[in-house]
Design a protein around this motif. Structure first.
Motif, PDB file in Angstrom:
ATOM      1  N   ASP A 223       0.856  -1.179   0.000  1.00 43.40           N
ATOM      2  CA  ASP A 223       0.000   0.000   0.000  1.00 43.40           C
ATOM      3  C   ASP A 223       0.895   1.233   0.000  1.00 43.40           C
ATOM      4  OD1 ASP A 223      -2.335  -1.471   0.023  1.00 43.40           O
ATOM      5  OD2 ASP A 223      -2.628  -1.305   2.188  1.00 43.40           O
ATOM      6  N   GLU A 224       0.325   2.339  -0.468  1.00 48.85           N
ATOM      7  CA  GLU A 224       1.121   3.560  -0.578  1.00 48.85           C
ATOM      8  C   GLU A 224       0.255   4.771  -0.281  1.00 48.85           C
ATOM      9  OE1 GLU A 224       4.188   4.219  -3.881  1.00 48.85           O
ATOM     10  OE2 GLU A 224       2.404   5.282  -4.618  1.00 48.85           O
ATOM     11  N   THR A 225       0.842   5.762   0.386  1.00 47.70           N
ATOM     12  CA  THR A 225       0.200   7.058   0.587  1.00 47.70           C
ATOM     13  C   THR A 225       1.229   8.147   0.281  1.00 47.70           C
ATOM     14  OG1 THR A 225       0.779   7.239   2.924  1.00 47.70           O
ATOM     15  CG2 THR A 225      -1.362   6.232   2.406  1.00 47.70           C
ATOM     16  N   ILE A 226       0.702   9.325  -0.016  1.00 40.90           N
ATOM     17  CA  ILE A 226       1.561  10.473  -0.287  1.00 40.90           C
ATOM     18  C   ILE A 226       1.344  11.484   0.831  1.00 40.90           C
ATOM     19  CG2 ILE A 226       2.148  12.295  -1.927  1.00 40.90           C
ATOM     20  CD1 ILE A 226       0.683  10.489  -4.042  1.00 40.90           C
ATOM     21  N   GLU A 227       2.420  11.924   1.433  1.00 41.43           N
ATOM     22  CA  GLU A 227       2.344  12.849   2.556  1.00 41.43           C
ATOM     23  C   GLU A 227       2.251  14.297   2.057  1.00 41.43           C
ATOM     24  OE1 GLU A 227       5.817  13.588   5.507  1.00 41.43           O
ATOM     25  OE2 GLU A 227       4.666  11.869   6.271  1.00 41.43           O
ATOM     26  N   PRO A 228       1.479  15.137   2.748  1.00 39.15           N
ATOM     27  CA  PRO A 228       1.458  16.562   2.386  1.00 39.15           C
ATOM     28  C   PRO A 228       2.876  17.130   2.380  1.00 39.15           C
ATOM     29  CG  PRO A 228      -0.274  16.098   3.966  1.00 39.15           C
ATOM     30  CD  PRO A 228       0.574  14.849   3.872  1.00 39.15           C
ATOM     31  N   GLY A 229       3.157  17.950   1.391  1.00 37.81           N
ATOM     32  CA  GLY A 229       4.481  18.544   1.257  1.00 37.81           C
ATOM     33  C   GLY A 229       5.410  17.760   0.348  1.00 37.81           C
ATOM     34  N   ALA A 230       4.975  16.602  -0.138  1.00 40.09           N
ATOM     35  CA  ALA A 230       5.837  15.732  -0.945  1.00 40.09           C
ATOM     36  C   ALA A 230       6.302  16.394  -2.245  1.00 40.09           C
ATOM     37  CB  ALA A 230       5.121  14.422  -1.256  1.00 40.09           C
ATOM     38  N   PHE A 231       5.550  17.349  -2.759  1.00 40.71           N
ATOM     39  CA  PHE A 231       5.892  17.968  -4.041  1.00 40.71           C
ATOM     40  C   PHE A 231       6.521  19.353  -3.896  1.00 40.71           C
ATOM     41  CE2 PHE A 231       2.255  15.164  -4.673  1.00 40.71           C
ATOM     42  CZ  PHE A 231       2.746  14.319  -5.652  1.00 40.71           C
ATOM     43  N   ALA A 232       6.533  19.902  -2.697  1.00 37.23           N
ATOM     44  CA  ALA A 232       6.935  21.296  -2.486  1.00 37.23           C
ATOM     45  C   ALA A 232       8.323  21.612  -3.023  1.00 37.23           C
ATOM     46  CB  ALA A 232       6.837  21.653  -1.006  1.00 37.23           C
ATOM     47  N   ARG A 233       9.326  20.840  -2.631  1.00 36.87           N
ATOM     48  CA  ARG A 233      10.683  21.112  -3.087  1.00 36.87           C
ATOM     49  C   ARG A 233      10.799  20.966  -4.600  1.00 36.87           C
ATOM     50  NH1 ARG A 233      14.260  18.419  -5.128  1.00 36.87           N
ATOM     51  NH2 ARG A 233      13.361  16.436  -4.500  1.00 36.87           N
ATOM     52  N   SER A 234      10.233  19.905  -5.128  1.00 36.26           N
ATOM     53  CA  SER A 234      10.320  19.654  -6.565  1.00 36.26           C
ATOM     54  C   SER A 234       9.671  20.779  -7.368  1.00 36.26           C
ATOM     55  CB  SER A 234       9.666  18.314  -6.909  1.00 36.26           C
ATOM     56  OG  SER A 234       9.868  17.995  -8.267  1.00 36.26           O
ATOM     57  N   LEU A 235       8.527  21.267  -6.910  1.00 38.32           N
ATOM     58  CA  LEU A 235       7.851  22.353  -7.627  1.00 38.32           C
ATOM     59  C   LEU A 235       8.662  23.641  -7.575  1.00 38.32           C
ATOM     60  CD1 LEU A 235       4.104  21.816  -6.643  1.00 38.32           C
ATOM     61  CD2 LEU A 235       5.252  21.201  -8.786  1.00 38.32           C
TER      62      LEU A 235
ATOM     63  N   VAL B 206       2.434  -3.894   9.128  1.00 43.49           N
ATOM     64  CA  VAL B 206       1.086  -4.111   8.589  1.00 43.49           C
ATOM     65  C   VAL B 206       1.194  -4.955   7.326  1.00 43.49           C
ATOM     66  CG1 VAL B 206       0.104  -2.003   9.558  1.00 43.49           C
ATOM     67  CG2 VAL B 206       1.168  -1.934   7.308  1.00 43.49           C
ATOM     68  N   GLU B 207       0.104  -5.600   6.980  1.00 43.13           N
ATOM     69  CA  GLU B 207       0.069  -6.440   5.779  1.00 43.13           C
ATOM     70  C   GLU B 207      -1.016  -5.926   4.846  1.00 43.13           C
ATOM     71  OE1 GLU B 207       1.285  -9.172   3.219  1.00 43.13           O
ATOM     72  OE2 GLU B 207       2.238  -8.963   5.141  1.00 43.13           O
ATOM     73  N   PRO B 208      -0.766  -5.532   3.621  1.00 47.19           N
ATOM     74  CA  PRO B 208       0.573  -5.459   3.048  1.00 47.19           C
ATOM     75  C   PRO B 208       1.356  -4.280   3.644  1.00 47.19           C
ATOM     76  CG  PRO B 208      -1.018  -4.572   1.499  1.00 47.19           C
ATOM     77  CD  PRO B 208      -1.796  -5.083   2.685  1.00 47.19           C
ATOM     78  N   ALA B 209       2.648  -4.267   3.403  1.00 49.30           N
ATOM     79  CA  ALA B 209       3.512  -3.195   3.905  1.00 49.30           C
ATOM     80  C   ALA B 209       3.008  -1.852   3.378  1.00 49.30           C
ATOM     81  CB  ALA B 209       4.947  -3.428   3.457  1.00 49.30           C
ATOM     82  N   LEU B 210       3.243  -0.800   4.150  1.00 48.14           N
ATOM     83  CA  LEU B 210       2.791   0.543   3.778  1.00 48.14           C
ATOM     84  C   LEU B 210       3.991   1.439   3.502  1.00 48.14           C
ATOM     85  CD1 LEU B 210       0.584   2.753   3.480  1.00 48.14           C
ATOM     86  CD2 LEU B 210       0.837   3.155   5.945  1.00 48.14           C
ATOM     87  N   ARG B 211       4.035   1.981   2.292  1.00 47.81           N
ATOM     88  CA  ARG B 211       5.067   2.956   1.936  1.00 47.81           C
ATOM     89  C   ARG B 211       4.444   4.339   2.007  1.00 47.81           C
ATOM     90  NH1 ARG B 211       8.656   3.618  -3.625  1.00 47.81           N
ATOM     91  NH2 ARG B 211       6.769   4.388  -4.572  1.00 47.81           N
ATOM     92  N   THR B 212       5.092   5.253   2.712  1.00 45.62           N
ATOM     93  CA  THR B 212       4.663   6.646   2.763  1.00 45.62           C
ATOM     94  C   THR B 212       5.687   7.472   2.002  1.00 45.62           C
ATOM     95  OG1 THR B 212       3.609   6.313   4.909  1.00 45.62           O
ATOM     96  CG2 THR B 212       4.081   8.589   4.263  1.00 45.62           C
ATOM     97  N   ILE B 213       5.209   8.115   0.941  1.00 46.64           N
ATOM     98  CA  ILE B 213       6.084   8.962   0.131  1.00 46.64           C
ATOM     99  C   ILE B 213       6.123  10.340   0.782  1.00 46.64           C
ATOM    100  CG2 ILE B 213       6.384  10.048  -2.119  1.00 46.64           C
ATOM    101  CD1 ILE B 213       5.031   7.594  -3.348  1.00 46.64           C
ATOM    102  N   LYS B 214       7.323  10.760   1.179  1.00 46.98           N
ATOM    103  CA  LYS B 214       7.491  12.035   1.871  1.00 46.98           C
ATOM    104  C   LYS B 214       7.993  13.140   0.954  1.00 46.98           C
ATOM    105  CE  LYS B 214       8.235  10.143   6.451  1.00 46.98           C
ATOM    106  NZ  LYS B 214       7.271  10.973   7.140  1.00 46.98           N
TER     107      LYS B 214
END
Length: 193
Positions: A47-59, A136-144
């Protein structure tokens, strides 16, 4: 009493009518290419989620992100470098607005979006910071944090909460109304014959 038949003609000034291609020139797409804190399953592996702020630097650093259709680099819809793609990270996620070109790809995409067949997005990126929770199953990836290189309007998204909608300019809406009124007048005159 016999009435003499007299030939009649009707002339209509149609120089103010717009073509469908001109309508699409004025159209754009806006929506969310990514939504924060929205969990999705990636290929049954994790599973995957995207954290707030993940795009700030790139933008703030990357001035050349492209908008594509279905992640296909042959189907460029807009680009931040040219000003035809605008990106903004807000509280909900990665918001975008792309001014569509007058191309067959953009016209076909607009037709599919008008029908409601396509209305979601995706994005292309390199992960620069992430965390994994294997408890947790499945593993959880959080994109920061990511390096973003493209957003795409897609027919099959990884994240169901993404959204894309076709937008028409006010000027275009007015032209469409003028056209409808003129066509109605023409129809009424033809019925009178």
């Amino acid at each position: 009493m016999t009435i003499a038949k007299k030939k009649e003609t009707r002339v209509f000034n149609i120089t103010q009518l717009s073509t469908r291609a001109e309508e699409n020139e004025s159209s754009s797409i806006e929506g969310y290419a990514a939504v924060f804190n929205s969990k999705t399953n990636i290929g049954g592996w994790f599973d995957e989620t995207i954290e707030p702020g993940a795009f700030a630097r790139s933008l703030s650093e990357n001035s050349d992100v492209r908008a594509l259709f279905n992640h296909n680099w042959d189907n460029v819809l807009g680009r931040t470098k040219s000003g035809t793609l605008r990106l903004l990270e807000d509280a909900k996620g990665l918001n975008f607005h792309v001014d569509l070109p007058d191309t067959s790809v953009a016209r076909d995409l607009s037709a599919s979006m008008e029908r409601g067949d396509i209305n979601q997005c995706s994005f292309g990126f390199y992960v620069t910071e992430e965390t994994w929770d294997y408890s947790v199953e499945p593993a959880l990836r959080t994109i920061k944090e990511v390096d973003l290189y493209e957003i795409s309007v897609v027919s099959i998204p990884a994240y169901d909460d993404t959204e894309a909608s076709l937008v028409r300019s006010k000027e275009l809406a007015q032209k469409v109304e003028v056209r409808k009124t003129l066509l109605k007048k023409i129809g009424n005159l033809l019925e009178e014959k």
